[in-house]
Scaffold this active site. Structure first.
Site, PDB file in Angstrom:
ATOM      1  N   GLN A   1       2.777   9.839   1.346  1.00  0.00           N
ATOM      2  CA  GLN A   1       4.105   9.221   1.253  1.00  0.00           C
ATOM      3  C   GLN A   1       4.863   9.601  -0.011  1.00  0.00           C
ATOM      4  O   GLN A   1       6.048   9.303  -0.133  1.00  0.00           O
ATOM      5  CB  GLN A   1       3.976   7.696   1.332  1.00  0.00           C
TER       6      GLN A   1
ATOM      7  N   CYS B   1       6.167  -0.176   6.952  1.00  0.00           N
ATOM      8  CA  CYS B   1       5.727   1.002   6.210  1.00  0.00           C
ATOM      9  C   CYS B   1       6.865   1.430   5.302  1.00  0.00           C
ATOM     10  O   CYS B   1       8.017   1.467   5.741  1.00  0.00           O
ATOM     11  CB  CYS B   1       5.389   2.118   7.203  1.00  0.00           C
ATOM     12  N   LEU B   2       6.561   1.749   4.049  1.00  0.00           N
ATOM     13  CA  LEU B   2       7.621   2.124   3.109  1.00  0.00           C
ATOM     14  C   LEU B   2       8.334   3.408   3.538  1.00  0.00           C
ATOM     15  O   LEU B   2       9.452   3.655   3.094  1.00  0.00           O
ATOM     16  CB  LEU B   2       7.052   2.277   1.691  1.00  0.00           C
TER      17      LEU B   2
ATOM     18  N   HIS C   1      -4.114   1.272   7.998  1.00  0.00           N
ATOM     19  CA  HIS C   1      -2.771   1.864   7.988  1.00  0.00           C
ATOM     20  C   HIS C   1      -2.712   3.023   6.988  1.00  0.00           C
ATOM     21  O   HIS C   1      -2.226   4.112   7.315  1.00  0.00           O
ATOM     22  CB  HIS C   1      -1.752   0.759   7.627  1.00  0.00           C
ATOM     23  N   GLU C   2      -3.221   2.792   5.778  1.00  0.00           N
ATOM     24  CA  GLU C   2      -3.136   3.823   4.728  1.00  0.00           C
ATOM     25  C   GLU C   2      -4.068   5.002   5.031  1.00  0.00           C
ATOM     26  O   GLU C   2      -3.703   6.158   4.796  1.00  0.00           O
ATOM     27  CB  GLU C   2      -3.452   3.233   3.350  1.00  0.00           C
TER      28      GLU C   2
ATOM     29  N   GLY D   1       0.830  -1.201   0.000  1.00  0.00           N
ATOM     30  CA  GLY D   1       0.000   0.000   0.000  1.00  0.00           C
ATOM     31  C   GLY D   1       0.860   1.244   0.000  1.00  0.00           C
ATOM     32  O   GLY D   1       2.012   1.219   0.448  1.00  0.00           O
TER      33      GLY D   1
ATOM     34  N   HIS E   1      -2.446   7.409   7.289  1.00  0.00           N
ATOM     35  CA  HIS E   1      -1.461   8.295   6.641  1.00  0.00           C
ATOM     36  C   HIS E   1      -2.110   9.614   6.214  1.00  0.00           C
ATOM     37  O   HIS E   1      -1.504  10.674   6.314  1.00  0.00           O
ATOM     38  CB  HIS E   1      -0.886   7.627   5.391  1.00  0.00           C
TER      39      HIS E   1
HETATM   40 ZN    ZN Z   1       2.777   3.401   5.760  1.00  0.00          ZN
END
Ligand code: ZN
Length: 206
Positions: free
Chosen positions: A49, A92-93, A134-135, A44, A138
């Protein structure tokens, strides 16, 4: 050109604004976000991000570009129902190399728009439900480290400091602008309500 920004880039703490128009610029950014996500083996990626202060994210829980049928785009998502509570591992990226158990709802209902502008309403559990939570976080500037229980947060601290140091170093080397400049640009983009031409890939950059 978009890139995945790492903690503590100011976009990651930005309270993003709703998307007001689904157009070719948005579709092009979404495509690029899927590519970036696959390159990093993620499942995701939220607009925050990649430095965009708008409320949308992309998901493919298979992390497999061959499984385009599993690609999902959530625009202006709202989690309207949360049930149960389950702990599971997350990464998380924007936090390369950090993984920790996070407690979240085990089952959710989400409402959003898709890229065709249709309303989606979806019940999700397991990995998909977790990824959506999670997304969606963000988009409000919330990060998975905010959910860590105190003991887990303490054990994550060294890795968080490392990531932070890597961001500051990249910033000193000019890869990122200063926090103040980034914050000003985020405000401008959010107020303007449109994806800047350079980020939408309409202007070639040196
Ligand atoms: Zn993340």
């Amino acid at each position: 050109m978009l890139k995945v920004v790492i903690y503590p880039h100011p976009a990651l703490r930005y309270e993003s604004v709703p998307v007001t128009r689904v157009d070719d610029d948005l579709r092009s950014v979404v495509r690029e976000m899927f590519e970036l996500m696959y390159e990093s083996n993620g499942i995701g990626l939220a607009a925050n991000q990649v430095g965009l202060p708008f409320r949308f994210f992309v998901l493919n829980t298979t992390a497999d570009p061959e499984r385009a049928d599993q690609e999902r785009v959530f625009i202006n998502p709202e989690i309207v129902k949360r049930q149960r509570s389950i702990e599971d591992e997350e990464g998380c990226l924007s936090f390369p190399g950090l993984y920790s158990k996070v407690r979240r709802a085990g089952k959710i209902r989400v409402r959003a728009f898709d890229l065709e502008g249709n309303t989606i309403e979806l019940d999700a559990d397991d990995l998909l439900g977790r990824a959506i939570q999670h997304e969606a976080d963000h988009l409000s500037g919330r990060l998975f480290i905010d959910h860590l229980e105190p003991a887990r947060r303490v054990s994550a601290e060294t890795k968080i400091r490392e990531i932070e140091a890597a961001f500051r170093k990249a910033q000193r080397e000019g890869e990122y602008e200063s926090d103040e400049t980034i914050a000003r640009r985020l405000d401008e983009i959010a107020a303007n309500g449109t994806i800047p031409a350079d980020l939408a890939g309409r202007v070639s950059q040196e």
